[in-house]
Design an enzyme around this catalytic site. Structure first.
Site, PDB file in Angstrom:
ATOM      1  N   LYS A   1      13.713  73.665  17.484  1.00 46.84           N
ATOM      2  CA  LYS A   1      13.098  73.451  16.379  1.00 46.84           C
ATOM      3  C   LYS A   1      11.505  73.933  16.772  1.00 46.84           C
ATOM      4  CE  LYS A   1      15.916  71.697  13.294  1.00 46.84           C
ATOM      5  NZ  LYS A   1      16.928  72.232  13.924  1.00 46.84           N
ATOM      6  N   ASP A   2      10.582  74.222  15.621  1.00 48.51           N
ATOM      7  CA  ASP A   2       9.583  74.998  15.835  1.00 48.51           C
ATOM      8  C   ASP A   2       8.309  74.072  16.510  1.00 48.51           C
ATOM      9  OD1 ASP A   2       9.867  77.290  14.545  1.00 48.51           O
ATOM     10  OD2 ASP A   2      10.061  76.349  12.485  1.00 48.51           O
ATOM     11  N   ARG A   3       7.659  74.853  17.271  1.00 47.55           N
ATOM     12  CA  ARG A   3       6.405  73.974  17.617  1.00 47.55           C
ATOM     13  C   ARG A   3       5.318  73.941  16.919  1.00 47.55           C
ATOM     14  NH1 ARG A   3       2.125  75.607  21.370  1.00 47.55           N
ATOM     15  NH2 ARG A   3       3.036  77.584  21.429  1.00 47.55           N
TER      16      ARG A   3
END
Length: 361
Positions: free
Chosen positions: A83-85
């Site tokens: 998942k995105d940072r």
């Protein structure tokens, strides 16, 4: 022949409609991703499942923090996807249940546990139904959004791999081909090597899909296609153009080949198009003998909610695992989409061999 990825070279399906322009990720809260599990959890078993919210943290770093603070081995931690940072995201992580009593001692900045449960197996890569996205686009002309969404509704969204698949400056595919041909001089772990080779598969798929759009056969079938049914997932060989009306109705779509030793290349007219793409990039089927291979559908259908704001708009939609939100955004915005997650996708510590295993953007 260069394999450098250029997102702007890919064809749009709504090329006759103006884009909104704009920017994403101006603030962390502008990009929100909620993981949707593939199956209900039993509530009992030997594995502890943590439903976590992350702000400004990627999945790799969270796993590292869990290892440092709980003493849990890296290979004992399970995730369904990365998942995105640069976002607010939720996802599930599994641990052996014996670590449950230590949860109160956790101190992970930017991470909070929303709930816990149990299940009888470790969470594995790809064990998710998909992701729900809420994305704010700023400095954009929202008046163009309704027309684009209306045009996409009957024909679907091109299922391109997003830019983060190709890493910083789009060099993943070149490194991946060097690895496949045993010409790579650098150092990389086995999962990273597999991921880099998968970026070559992804590049070729994007090229195949882009050419279908350019030639007006995006929402049609041609002889030799391997088509996939949207309702059941069944795949069949297109031996007659009588199947095309089903594609026009959105019941079936063509698939592109993710080359590997267990996947046969396409034949007839579809095979000729496939060979054209391979020749353009100077790649052969022998370059993928280390891969199993797969097929990927060329378009997706999903409901997209639109909410205008004072400086742009919100888009909210669900995508199945392996799909990229940038495929939606590029059709609406028609500008280079800022993808801040190239650092995460370039080092897929948690991502093994499956090219569709959910670097979720």
């Amino acid at each position: 022949m260069s394999l450098l990825f250029n997102w702007d070279d890919l064809a749009y399906i709504t090329t006759d409609l103006p884009g909104t322009g704009g920017r994403i990720r101006s603030e962390i809260a502008d990009f929100q991703v909620d993981e949707v599990p593939a199956y209900p959890f039993s509530g009992e078993g030997d594995f502890l499942y943590l439903h976590i919210e992350k702000i400004g943290q990627n999945s790799n770093h969270v796993v590292k923090m869990l290892g440092e603070q709980l003493g849990v081995r890296f290979d004992k931690v399970g995730v369904a996807g990365l998942k995105d940072r640069h976002a607010i995201t939720t996802q599930w992580i599994s641990l052996p249940a014996r670590y449950e009593k230590q949860l109160d001692a956790l101190d992970m900045p930017g991470v909070r546990i929303l709930e816990t449960t149990r299940h009888n197996n470790k969470l594995g890569i790809g064990h998710l139904k998909g992701n729900q996205f809420s994305i704010r686009v700023r400095d954009a002309d929202a008046s163009h959004v309704p027309a684009v969404l209306e045009a996409l509704k009957p024909i679907g969204i091109p299922n391109y791999y997003g830019p983060q698949r190709f890493g910083l400056q789009g060099k993943n595919a070149e490194m991946g081909l060097d690895i496949a041909r045993k010409n790579f001089k650098g150092k990389a772990s086995t999962p990273v090597r597999r991921f880099l080779i998968s970026s070559v598969q992804s590049l070729l798929f994007n090229g195949f899909l882009s050419r279908r759009i350019e030639r007006g056969i995006y929402d049609q079938l041609i002889l030799g296609d391997m088509a996939k049914k949207h309702d059941t997932g069944g795949v069949f060989l297109v031996e007659s153009l009588d199947e095309s009306p089903r594609a026009l109705r959105g019941e079936v779509s063509a698939t592109g080949t993710l080359y590997g030793r267990k996947i046969k290349p396409l034949t007839l007219d579809a095979g000729a198009l496939e060979q054209e793409v391979l020749a353009e990039f100077g790649v052969t089927l022998d370059d993928f003998r280390s891969r199993l291979g797969d097929r990927r559908i060329t378009r997706l259908f999903t409901d997209i909610d639109f909410e205008p704001t004072e400086d742009g708009y919100w888009l909210r939609f669900f995508l199945p695992k392996g799909a990229f939100a940038t495929s939606v955004l590029r059709e609406v915005m028609k500008v280079s989409v800022d993808t801040s997650e190239e650092d995460d996708a370039s080092e897929p510590t948690l991502d093994p061999s499956n090219p569709d295993s959910g670097v979720s953007e």
